[in-house]
Design a protein around this motif. Structure first.
Motif: not given
Length: 167
Positions: A143-167
């Protein structure tokens, strides 16, 4: 019916995504492409990308670096072709050729990056290399950067709870 209605019908368990629903989603995506001022077929929302990917009618190509996929996460069963590599993000000059070799020009291809900007640039190059069904996944994986320059707080694949994995 618009793409959100088609998507809701398909994901609510009422019906699988039909050819008509696919066409509605892709036609709506074609209307969103003007937002990037680049040439490619269209812009897909993350939820639409997931619904289409589940039908096996499209291929998702992750254009992020190996490091991003490893340390941030990835969508399973996607094709990986980096748009750029290393910490300097040097552009991959063989991107279009690798895309043609690994996926082919006859498929509907959805490109995914961190925020949707690199994948838009990659879609533009692919479109100009003759890929007629090349779409950018809006908002990207993080997702895009928020006002604190962090990602994932208001949009993007992970924000929407879509499936993903991490190793």
């Amino acid at each position: 019916m618009n793409s959100l209605n088609a998507l809701h019908t398909a994901t609510s368990g009422q019906n699988p995504l039909s050819k008509q629903d696919l066409d509605i989603i892709l036609n709506d995506a074609k209307q969103r492409v003007e937002e990037h001022y680049l040439e490619f077929t269209g812009t897909i929302l993350p939820q639409e990308a997931w619904a289409l990917f589940q039908t096996a009618q499209v291929v998702i190509v992750d254009v992020r670096t190996n490091e991003e996929r490893k340390f941030v996460g990835y969508v399973e069963d996607t094709v990986h072709i980096p748009w750029a590599t290393g910490t300097a993000l040097n552009r991959n000059p063989r991107f279009a050729k690798e895309l043609e070799t690994k996926v082919g020009k006859d498929k509907i291809i959805l490109l995914l990056c961190r925020s949707g900007k690199r994948s838009a640039a990659a879609a533009n190059v692919a479109f100009n290399a003759g890929f007629e069904n090349i779409y950018n996944i809006d908002q990207g994986f993080e997702g895009d950067l928020d006002e604190n320059n962090h990602r994932g707080s208001f949009n993007g694949w992970r924000f929407h709870g879509l499936p993903w994995r991490q190793e």
